[in-house]
Design a protein around this motif. Structure first.
Motif, PDB file in Angstrom:
ATOM      1  N   ALA A   1      52.877  67.849  24.908  1.00  0.00           N
ATOM      2  CA  ALA A   1      53.023  69.240  25.355  1.00  0.00           C
ATOM      3  C   ALA A   1      54.326  69.414  26.125  1.00  0.00           C
ATOM      4  CB  ALA A   1      51.823  69.644  26.215  1.00  0.00           C
TER       5      ALA A   1
ATOM      6  N   LEU B   1      57.259  69.583  23.728  1.00  0.00           N
ATOM      7  CA  LEU B   1      57.307  70.892  23.060  1.00  0.00           C
ATOM      8  C   LEU B   1      57.848  71.972  23.996  1.00  0.00           C
ATOM      9  CD1 LEU B   1      53.924  70.889  21.091  1.00  0.00           C
ATOM     10  CD2 LEU B   1      56.197  71.131  20.077  1.00  0.00           C
ATOM     11  N   VAL B   2      57.371  71.968  25.244  1.00  0.00           N
ATOM     12  CA  VAL B   2      57.815  72.983  26.207  1.00  0.00           C
ATOM     13  C   VAL B   2      59.312  72.833  26.485  1.00  0.00           C
ATOM     14  CG1 VAL B   2      57.618  73.748  28.617  1.00  0.00           C
ATOM     15  CG2 VAL B   2      55.565  73.380  27.255  1.00  0.00           C
TER      16      VAL B   2
ATOM     17  N   THR C   1      58.660  81.579  30.491  1.00  0.00           N
ATOM     18  CA  THR C   1      57.888  82.699  31.006  1.00  0.00           C
ATOM     19  C   THR C   1      58.655  83.468  32.092  1.00  0.00           C
ATOM     20  OG1 THR C   1      56.162  81.043  30.831  1.00  0.00           O
ATOM     21  CG2 THR C   1      55.481  83.231  31.486  1.00  0.00           C
TER      22      THR C   1
ATOM     23  N   THR D   1      58.864  86.645  24.438  1.00  0.00           N
ATOM     24  CA  THR D   1      57.624  86.666  25.215  1.00  0.00           C
ATOM     25  C   THR D   1      56.420  86.934  24.313  1.00  0.00           C
ATOM     26  OG1 THR D   1      58.858  87.452  27.137  1.00  0.00           O
ATOM     27  CG2 THR D   1      56.461  87.703  27.202  1.00  0.00           C
TER      28      THR D   1
ATOM     29  N   VAL E   1      56.224  86.310  21.169  1.00  0.00           N
ATOM     30  CA  VAL E   1      56.046  85.162  20.274  1.00  0.00           C
ATOM     31  C   VAL E   1      55.412  83.983  21.012  1.00  0.00           C
ATOM     32  CG1 VAL E   1      57.257  83.427  18.888  1.00  0.00           C
ATOM     33  CG2 VAL E   1      57.870  85.836  18.669  1.00  0.00           C
ATOM     34  N   PHE E   2      55.880  83.657  22.235  1.00  0.00           N
ATOM     35  CA  PHE E   2      55.277  82.477  22.871  1.00  0.00           C
ATOM     36  C   PHE E   2      53.857  82.740  23.363  1.00  0.00           C
ATOM     37  CE2 PHE E   2      58.313  83.438  26.598  1.00  0.00           C
ATOM     38  CZ  PHE E   2      57.342  83.803  27.533  1.00  0.00           C
ATOM     39  N   ILE E   3      53.540  83.986  23.701  1.00  0.00           N
ATOM     40  CA  ILE E   3      52.139  84.275  24.049  1.00  0.00           C
ATOM     41  C   ILE E   3      51.269  84.163  22.794  1.00  0.00           C
ATOM     42  CG2 ILE E   3      50.514  86.073  24.790  1.00  0.00           C
ATOM     43  CD1 ILE E   3      52.543  86.960  26.854  1.00  0.00           C
TER      44      ILE E   3
ATOM     45  N   ALA F   1      51.865  82.338  20.138  1.00  0.00           N
ATOM     46  CA  ALA F   1      51.755  80.919  19.778  1.00  0.00           C
ATOM     47  C   ALA F   1      50.790  80.201  20.714  1.00  0.00           C
ATOM     48  CB  ALA F   1      53.141  80.264  19.828  1.00  0.00           C
ATOM     49  N   GLY F   2      50.798  80.556  21.998  1.00  0.00           N
ATOM     50  CA  GLY F   2      49.867  79.959  22.957  1.00  0.00           C
ATOM     51  C   GLY F   2      48.428  80.339  22.648  1.00  0.00           C
ATOM     52  N   VAL F   3      48.209  81.621  22.333  1.00  0.00           N
ATOM     53  CA  VAL F   3      46.866  82.098  21.982  1.00  0.00           C
ATOM     54  C   VAL F   3      46.352  81.366  20.733  1.00  0.00           C
ATOM     55  CG1 VAL F   3      45.607  84.091  21.049  1.00  0.00           C
ATOM     56  CG2 VAL F   3      47.030  84.362  23.081  1.00  0.00           C
TER      57      VAL F   3
ATOM     58  N   THR G   1      47.333  78.458  19.574  1.00  0.00           N
ATOM     59  CA  THR G   1      47.127  77.037  19.867  1.00  0.00           C
ATOM     60  C   THR G   1      45.805  76.808  20.598  1.00  0.00           C
ATOM     61  OG1 THR G   1      49.510  76.717  19.986  1.00  0.00           O
ATOM     62  CG2 THR G   1      48.136  75.020  21.005  1.00  0.00           C
ATOM     63  N   VAL G   2      45.524  77.664  21.597  1.00  0.00           N
ATOM     64  CA  VAL G   2      44.265  77.518  22.335  1.00  0.00           C
ATOM     65  C   VAL G   2      43.078  77.802  21.412  1.00  0.00           C
ATOM     66  CG1 VAL G   2      42.851  78.500  24.193  1.00  0.00           C
ATOM     67  CG2 VAL G   2      45.251  77.952  24.606  1.00  0.00           C
TER      68      VAL G   2
ATOM     69  N   THR H   1      42.596  74.700  19.287  1.00  0.00           N
ATOM     70  CA  THR H   1      42.056  73.543  20.012  1.00  0.00           C
ATOM     71  C   THR H   1      40.595  73.781  20.400  1.00  0.00           C
ATOM     72  OG1 THR H   1      43.035  74.385  22.054  1.00  0.00           O
ATOM     73  CG2 THR H   1      44.251  72.675  20.925  1.00  0.00           C
TER      74      THR H   1
ATOM     75  N   LEU I   1      45.025  82.443  27.796  1.00  0.00           N
ATOM     76  CA  LEU I   1      45.391  82.352  26.374  1.00  0.00           C
ATOM     77  C   LEU I   1      44.150  82.329  25.480  1.00  0.00           C
ATOM     78  CD1 LEU I   1      48.294  79.728  26.671  1.00  0.00           C
ATOM     79  CD2 LEU I   1      48.511  82.189  26.244  1.00  0.00           C
TER      80      LEU I   1
ATOM     81  N   ALA J   1      60.517  79.830  20.827  1.00  0.00           N
ATOM     82  CA  ALA J   1      59.364  80.457  21.472  1.00  0.00           C
ATOM     83  C   ALA J   1      58.046  79.950  20.873  1.00  0.00           C
ATOM     84  CB  ALA J   1      59.452  81.978  21.356  1.00  0.00           C
TER      85      ALA J   1
ATOM     86  N   GLY K   1      55.394  77.969  23.068  1.00  0.00           N
ATOM     87  CA  GLY K   1      54.037  78.518  23.164  1.00  0.00           C
ATOM     88  C   GLY K   1      52.979  77.486  22.788  1.00  0.00           C
TER      89      GLY K   1
ATOM     90  N   GLY L   1      53.227  74.138  23.141  1.00  0.00           N
ATOM     91  CA  GLY L   1      53.114  73.195  24.251  1.00  0.00           C
ATOM     92  C   GLY L   1      52.391  73.813  25.437  1.00  0.00           C
ATOM     93  N   TRP L   2      52.676  75.089  25.691  1.00  0.00           N
ATOM     94  CA  TRP L   2      52.047  75.839  26.787  1.00  0.00           C
ATOM     95  C   TRP L   2      50.530  75.894  26.575  1.00  0.00           C
ATOM     96  CZ3 TRP L   2      52.138  81.843  27.307  1.00  0.00           C
ATOM     97  CH2 TRP L   2      51.927  82.228  28.629  1.00  0.00           C
TER      98      TRP L   2
END
Lengths: 136, 142
Positions: free
Chosen positions: A83, A86-87, A98, A117, A119-121, A123-125, A127-128, A131, B32, B88, B92, B94-95
């Motif tokens: 992680a 990646l970050v 952020t 912003t 896009v990374f939110i 991608a985070g959503v 990914t979670v 998982t 998230l 991004a 995201g 990794g985040w």
């Protein structure tokens, strides 16, 4: 929905910090850029100070308000490495995180930051969600 | 004053992160997790920060220069390109996998957890690798 006072006031402090840095040194308070610059840019002093301040400010809140320390992150060391890679890779490739894009960039109405912003939110959503579905 | 402005702004930023609960990876993952038990707190943090920066930034930038430097150092890039979007996406991912973006990760070094130290070192290696890849734009162009 009730307004969450601690998160809202914490956010106000973050915004205030960003504005003070812009007002005094003319810099964007983007933590990924500040961290990388602390190692690579000759103008190192303010960046190292900012990093020390981040850590000390966090310690001070817990010391003075009695807010309990959060539990250690949940996950293996291998996951922390993956992680973190990646970050680090992503924030440098995408020129911000952020704080730099999400708080400062949107504040100055940068289209790049608004897109980054979102896009990374997203991608985070995603990914979670993945998982939780496969591992949770 | 110029001498300690970095420290003062860092202190305010770190205090804001800890007060808002953003140094807790579970709260970030909770935000998230929109398809599970969604935790809206990060939205409130962003709202509070953006109220200040949306109003404050134009006011500050209406000055000809900052208080302690000759000019504002602002990113110059204006076009949305593949680097921005790909970066991004990777960030995201990794985040979402761990629950820390760079600010909270560094701030949480205050807690002394070994996993946070590992995360931060890996993050630096990732930044270095991105530079080595030749894909990044130079700081001046940013």
């Amino acid at each position: 929905m009730t307004i969450a006072l601690s998160p809202l006031s914490g956010g106000l402090l973050i915004g205030l910090s960003s504005m003070l840095l812009l007002l005094t040194l003319g810099r964007i308070a983007g933590v990924s850029g500040i961290v990388w610059g602390a190692f690579t840019d000759p103008d190192r002093s303010w960046r190292l100070q900012f990093i020390i301040g981040l850590i000390a400010g966090t310690a001070a809140i817990h010391a003075f308000t009695g807010k309990p320390l959060p539990p250690a992150a949940d996950g293996s060391i291998l996951l922390a490495v993956g992680a973190g890679l990646l970050v680090g890779f992503g924030t440098r490739l995408g020129s911000g995180c952020t704080s730099g894009h999400g708080v400062c960039g949107i504040g100055r109405r940068s289209v790049r930051s608004i897109v980054a912003t979102l896009v990374f939110i997203a991608a985070g959503v995603a990914t979670v969600a993945l998982t939780m579905y496969f591992g949770g | 004053m110029r001498g300690i402005t970095g420290l003062l702004t860092g202190l305010l930023f770190g205090a804001g992160l800890a007060l808002s609960g953003m140094t807790d990876t579970a709260k970030v993952i909770g935000f998230l997790n929109v398809f599970g038990g969604w935790d809206p707190d990060l939205m409130w943090v962003m709202s509070g920060a953006l109220v200040v920066t949306l109003i404050g930034t134009p006011l500050v930038l209406s000055k000809t220069k900052p208080m302690f430097d000759a000019a504002f150092s602002l990113p110059l890039a204006t076009t949305v390109d593949r680097r921005l979007v790909a970066g991004a996406v990777l960030f995201g991912m990794g985040w979402g996998l761990w629950g820390y973006c760079p600010g909270p990760a560094v701030a949480a070094l205050a807690y002394g957890d070994i996993s946070t130290v590992v995360f931060c070192i890996a993050m630096l290696v990732g930044m270095w690798l991105a530079g080595k890849s030749g894909l990044t734009i130079s700081r001046l162009q940013q």
